[in-house]
Design a protein around this motif. Structure first.
Motif, PDB file in Angstrom:
ATOM      1  N   ALA B  79       5.605 119.850  51.858  1.00  0.00           N
ATOM      2  CA  ALA B  79       6.714 119.271  51.806  1.00  0.00           C
ATOM      3  C   ALA B  79       7.572 118.764  50.604  1.00  0.00           C
ATOM      4  N   ALA B  80       8.615 118.968  50.727  1.00  0.00           N
ATOM      5  CA  ALA B  80       9.187 118.785  49.208  1.00  0.00           C
ATOM      6  C   ALA B  80       9.431 117.486  49.033  1.00  0.00           C
ATOM      7  N   MET B  81       9.888 116.497  50.040  1.00  0.00           N
ATOM      8  CA  MET B  81      10.477 115.213  50.033  1.00  0.00           C
ATOM      9  C   MET B  81       9.330 114.971  51.251  1.00  0.00           C
ATOM     10  N   ILE B  82       8.366 113.856  51.441  1.00  0.00           N
ATOM     11  CA  ILE B  82       8.227 112.682  52.606  1.00  0.00           C
ATOM     12  C   ILE B  82       8.438 111.175  52.867  1.00  0.00           C
ATOM     13  N   GLY B  83       9.326 110.986  53.440  1.00  0.00           N
ATOM     14  CA  GLY B  83       9.566 109.526  53.305  1.00  0.00           C
ATOM     15  C   GLY B  83       9.529 108.973  54.841  1.00  0.00           C
ATOM     16  N   GLY B  84      10.773 108.413  55.137  1.00  0.00           N
ATOM     17  CA  GLY B  84      10.881 107.672  56.726  1.00  0.00           C
ATOM     18  C   GLY B  84      11.628 108.003  57.299  1.00  0.00           C
ATOM     19  N   LEU B  85      11.726 107.435  58.314  1.00  0.00           N
ATOM     20  CA  LEU B  85      13.295 107.743  59.204  1.00  0.00           C
ATOM     21  C   LEU B  85      14.387 106.742  58.673  1.00  0.00           C
ATOM     22  N   THR B  86      14.265 106.018  58.149  1.00  0.00           N
ATOM     23  CA  THR B  86      15.549 105.928  56.875  1.00  0.00           C
ATOM     24  C   THR B  86      15.612 106.600  56.213  1.00  0.00           C
ATOM     25  N   ASP B  87      14.758 107.081  55.557  1.00  0.00           N
ATOM     26  CA  ASP B  87      15.497 107.794  54.009  1.00  0.00           C
ATOM     27  C   ASP B  87      15.543 109.124  55.450  1.00  0.00           C
ATOM     28  N   VAL B  88      15.906 109.737  55.963  1.00  0.00           N
ATOM     29  CA  VAL B  88      16.762 111.058  56.452  1.00  0.00           C
ATOM     30  C   VAL B  88      17.576 110.503  57.942  1.00  0.00           C
ATOM     31  N   MET B  89      17.295 109.605  58.357  1.00  0.00           N
ATOM     32  CA  MET B  89      17.566 109.486  58.849  1.00  0.00           C
ATOM     33  C   MET B  89      18.920 108.458  58.576  1.00  0.00           C
ATOM     34  N   GLY B  90      18.752 107.661  57.985  1.00  0.00           N
ATOM     35  CA  GLY B  90      19.790 106.805  56.804  1.00  0.00           C
ATOM     36  C   GLY B  90      20.598 107.490  56.037  1.00  0.00           C
ATOM     37  N   MET B  91      19.591 107.520  55.228  1.00  0.00           N
ATOM     38  CA  MET B  91      20.390 108.022  53.587  1.00  0.00           C
ATOM     39  C   MET B  91      20.759 109.449  53.680  1.00  0.00           C
ATOM     40  N   PHE B  92      19.766 110.514  54.487  1.00  0.00           N
ATOM     41  CA  PHE B  92      20.886 112.138  54.793  1.00  0.00           C
ATOM     42  C   PHE B  92      21.980 112.181  55.621  1.00  0.00           C
ATOM     43  N   LEU B  93      21.405 111.686  56.877  1.00  0.00           N
ATOM     44  CA  LEU B  93      22.004 111.546  58.183  1.00  0.00           C
ATOM     45  C   LEU B  93      23.349 110.720  58.261  1.00  0.00           C
ATOM     46  N   GLN B  94      23.083 109.041  58.217  1.00  0.00           N
ATOM     47  CA  GLN B  94      24.403 108.931  58.294  1.00  0.00           C
ATOM     48  C   GLN B  94      24.918 108.662  57.225  1.00  0.00           C
ATOM     49  N   GLY B  95      24.038 109.251  55.446  1.00  0.00           N
ATOM     50  CA  GLY B  95      24.475 109.793  54.660  1.00  0.00           C
ATOM     51  C   GLY B  95      25.963 110.544  54.297  1.00  0.00           C
ATOM     52  N   GLY B  96      26.257 111.597  55.043  1.00  0.00           N
ATOM     53  CA  GLY B  96      27.199 112.592  56.074  1.00  0.00           C
ATOM     54  C   GLY B  96      26.321 113.598  54.673  1.00  0.00           C
ATOM     55  N   TRP B  97      25.155 113.853  54.765  1.00  0.00           N
ATOM     56  CA  TRP B  97      24.873 114.876  54.194  1.00  0.00           C
ATOM     57  C   TRP B  97      24.611 116.614  55.791  1.00  0.00           C
ATOM     58  N   VAL B  98      24.612 115.939  56.324  1.00  0.00           N
ATOM     59  CA  VAL B  98      23.720 117.198  57.422  1.00  0.00           C
ATOM     60  C   VAL B  98      24.648 117.894  57.946  1.00  0.00           C
ATOM     61  N   ASN B  99      24.522 119.251  57.836  1.00  0.00           N
ATOM     62  CA  ASN B  99      25.596 120.235  57.863  1.00  0.00           C
ATOM     63  C   ASN B  99      25.270 120.406  59.661  1.00  0.00           C
ATOM     64  N   VAL B 100      23.846 120.210  60.097  1.00  0.00           N
ATOM     65  CA  VAL B 100      23.592 120.920  61.780  1.00  0.00           C
ATOM     66  C   VAL B 100      22.811 119.712  62.379  1.00  0.00           C
ATOM     67  N   GLY B 101      22.555 120.110  63.635  1.00  0.00           N
ATOM     68  CA  GLY B 101      21.342 119.076  63.932  1.00  0.00           C
ATOM     69  C   GLY B 101      21.675 120.182  65.386  1.00  0.00           C
ATOM     70  N   PHE B 102      20.405 119.715  66.040  1.00  0.00           N
ATOM     71  CA  PHE B 102      20.072 120.679  66.887  1.00  0.00           C
ATOM     72  C   PHE B 102      19.570 120.118  67.726  1.00  0.00           C
ATOM     73  N   LEU B 103      20.110 119.598  69.461  1.00  0.00           N
ATOM     74  CA  LEU B 103      19.574 118.779  69.956  1.00  0.00           C
ATOM     75  C   LEU B 103      20.071 119.705  71.315  1.00  0.00           C
ATOM     76  N   ALA B 104      18.554 118.909  72.010  1.00  0.00           N
ATOM     77  CA  ALA B 104      17.768 119.748  73.469  1.00  0.00           C
ATOM     78  C   ALA B 104      18.112 118.517  75.250  1.00  0.00           C
ATOM     79  N   GLY B 105      18.795 118.723  75.677  1.00  0.00           N
ATOM     80  CA  GLY B 105      19.180 118.104  76.484  1.00  0.00           C
ATOM     81  C   GLY B 105      18.137 118.454  78.482  1.00  0.00           C
ATOM     82  N   SER B 106      18.170 117.041  78.654  1.00  0.00           N
ATOM     83  CA  SER B 106      17.374 117.089  80.181  1.00  0.00           C
ATOM     84  C   SER B 106      19.034 117.343  81.198  1.00  0.00           C
ATOM     85  N   GLN B 107      20.169 116.726  80.746  1.00  0.00           N
ATOM     86  CA  GLN B 107      21.122 116.858  81.667  1.00  0.00           C
ATOM     87  C   GLN B 107      22.343 117.099  80.436  1.00  0.00           C
ATOM     88  N   VAL B 108      23.622 118.193  80.527  1.00  0.00           N
ATOM     89  CA  VAL B 108      24.601 118.118  79.567  1.00  0.00           C
ATOM     90  C   VAL B 108      25.820 118.817  80.291  1.00  0.00           C
TER      91      VAL B 108
END
Lengths: 311, 266
Positions: B79-108
């Motif tokens: 991997a190019a970088m390994i941190g933790g949840l606040t890095d990816v979910m905080g700095m990158f996702l909440q920081g506004g850098w994520v273009n695409v998210g993939f989700l699956a749902g039991s119910q949609v």
């Protein structure tokens, strides 16, 4: 001063009935040796937390040591829903635990806030969903929505968490508790540092000099650590990067066993109550599945350039 | 023109549909299985600069086999970088850098809201499901969210039992009222029968294309809300030869994707 002790003594001294316990790991480095010891010592009424819980939390819930769970998620991943978790919530077996629902953004941020001495932290998730409608033992203290004092936009605040004790499993630590970890971190660094004291379980105890060869890897400083326990194979059936792989067949064994109350009780008897400590567990593993299976889990080696901090 | 071999299984088609949503240079947050496979197909075909990350803290992993969880050991080496949840979910996702998210749902549901918390009443559930995990924040904060679901009247719903993850919530304007970032929200539901896209005005999921072997009538009959049909509705393009080659020879050499057939994606 050495804080090195046995897991039995560490749990006796530092995990009490009714405590709020942070337990690190993310399939990567779950502190299973500590979890088994908590169950063996029949702790009760614990509040447990961490983001993305898996088989270790399912085991604690099934064993009846948990009263409350500050949660973001619990499943057996590849093996589907957590059987004990389901039985607890759906059927009250062994009893119904109370669950406070957060997410893999808000919960780690709450631990980060706790680690940094912040009273609460703004997060941008959960709003507009039923996550806001369900409140359990934290009541109105689960979250607050305010108008931002800066620009007036609606802002969700979630409270800091400060567990009584944090338990993590890492690759190496020194006898004072300086703990070094590599690989997938989950919320381990913040969870441990948010806690009032930390039990460090590790694959190997190293000298202070070895810690100093790569100090950027230290995630918890010794002054926060109450006990250090050397527990090789201590995260099994999870994995520890550089030491051993995740044990998929054992995951399947746990799934099969936990499908029924009887199977789960038999599992507890065989793998927890029937064994004195992690050394006995490892011995039992080898006897049960053969040395080849044990050896097969051992990690290979693939080193990069050694790091140097010299000037 | 693309060559379209006809020896594919439905989950392969679905993975290719997901891949085609990814634009070169996108930062994609993925879970296990489908999402990783989809994003990797894009990376090996039309979008080589796609960057993948896992919520557990991993950026640009180079796994030698498909990861079985977001904490899988195979995500660590390379991997190019390994941190933790606040890095990816905080700095990158909440920081506004994520273009695409993939989700699956039991119910949609028709607004793309996802339930992964409970089936039935929250306090007395028929089934206790895992909970949000990373789904709620990804649904709240990723610019485009792609949802994988089984197409039947149990898994799709007019209204989900519990909104774990926000789609368009109650319809137009709701995300904005809650202060969710502009230009975010679900863009596509990929089912085993069809692709459903969200109407820009009503925010309802509408039939964009039906997969080979299915039909407009079948899809409408399997959908528990009054499914609108797009003016340009058409048959979904089957997997292209180069997509299947990337999938089978480079990404999923052990055929993990076949487990989705057992899960009902046929």
């Amino acid at each position: 001063m050495s804080k090195v002790t046995t897991m039995k003594q560490a749990i006796e001294a530092h995990v009490h009935d009714g405590d709020f316990v942070y337990i690190g790991g993310y399939i990567c480095r779950p502190p299973f040796a500590a979890i088994h010891e908590i169950i063996r010592q029949r702790r009760k009424d614990l509040t447990i937390t961490r983001s993305n819980a898996t088989d270790d939390f399912d085991l604690l819930i099934g064993a009846g040591v948990v009263k409350r769970f500050i949660a973001s998620f619990l499943s057996l991943g590849f093996y589907g829903l957590g059987r004990c978790y389901r039985r607890s919530i759906e059927k009250g077996i062994p009893h119904k635990i109370e669950v406070e629902e957060y997410s893999n953004l808000s919960l780690p941020m709450m631990l980060m806030a706790g680690a940094m001495g912040m009273p609460f932290v703004p997060v941008k998730d959960m709003v507009g969903t039923d996550m806001m409608k369900v409140k359990s033992f934290m009541g109105d203290g689960k979250y607050k929505v305010i108008d931002s004092p800066f620009d007036g936009t609606p802002t969700l605040l979630v409270p800091a968490l400060n567990p009584d004790v944090g338990i993590i499993h890492v690759q190496q630590a020194d006898e004072n508790g300086n703990a070094q970890m590599w690989g997938i971190g989950g919320d381990c660094k913040h969870g441990a540092n948010a806690s009032k004291k930390v039990i460090v379980s590790c694959e190997r105890i190293v000298s202070r000099e070895v810690i100093g060869k790569d100090p950027s890897r230290t995630i918890v400083p010794g002054f926060k650590v109450a006990a250090v326990v050397e527990e090789p194979f201590g995260a099994h059936p999870g994995y520890t990067p550089g030491f051993y792989d995740v044990d998929f067949p054992f995951g399947s064994l746990y799934q099969q066993a936990s499908n029924t109350v009887e199977g789960f009780e038999a599992f507890l008897e065989e793998w927890v109550f029937g064994l004195e400590d992690r050394a006995a567990y490892t011995q039992h593993y080898v006897e049960r599945f053969g040395y080849a299976a044990f050896k097969g889990l051992q990690a290979g080696f693939d080193y990069g350039y050694p790091v140097s901090y010299s000037y | 023109m693309h060559e379209h071999p006809n020896d594919y299984i439905k989950p392969e088609l679905m993975a290719c549909c997901g891949a085609r949503e990814i634009r070169d240079g996108d930062v994609v947050i993925v879970g296990t299985g489908f999402p990783t496979i989809s994003a990797s197909i894009a990376k090996h075909t039309h979008a080589p600069r796609t960057m993948l990350m896992q919520e557990s803290g991993v950026y640009d992993a180079r796994p030698r086999r498909p990861a079985l969880s977001v904490g899988d050991p195979c995500l660590n080496p390379g991997a190019a970088m390994i941190g933790g949840l606040t890095d990816v979910m905080g700095m990158f996702l909440q920081g506004g850098w994520v273009n695409v998210g993939f989700l699956a749902g039991s119910q949609v549901d028709k607004y793309g809201n996802i339930n992964t918390t409970v089936i039935g009443d929250y306090d007395r559930p028929k089934s206790r499901l895992p909970g949000s995990g990373g789904a709620n924040p990804i649904g709240a904060l990723a610019q485009r969210v792609i949802i994988i679901a089984l197409h039947n009247t149990r898994r799709l719903a007019e209204k989900v039992d519990f909104i774990t993850t926000p789609g368009y919530i109650d319809g137009p304007g709701t995300r904005e009222r809650w202060g969710l970032p502009k230009n975010t929200g679900p863009s596509l539901i990929i089912t085993n029968k069809a692709l459903l896209r969200f109407d820009p005005d009503s925010k309802e999921a509408c039939l964009a294309s039906y997969h080979p072997g299915s039909s407009i009538d079948e899809v409408v009959a399997s959908t528990p809300w009054d499914l609108k049909v797009a003016d340009d509705v058409h048959e979904t393009e089957p997997p292209r030869a180069e997509e299947l080659k990337a999938l089978r020879e480079r990404i999923d050499t052990i055929g993990l994707i076949k487990v989705y057939e057992q899960k009902g994606y046929v």
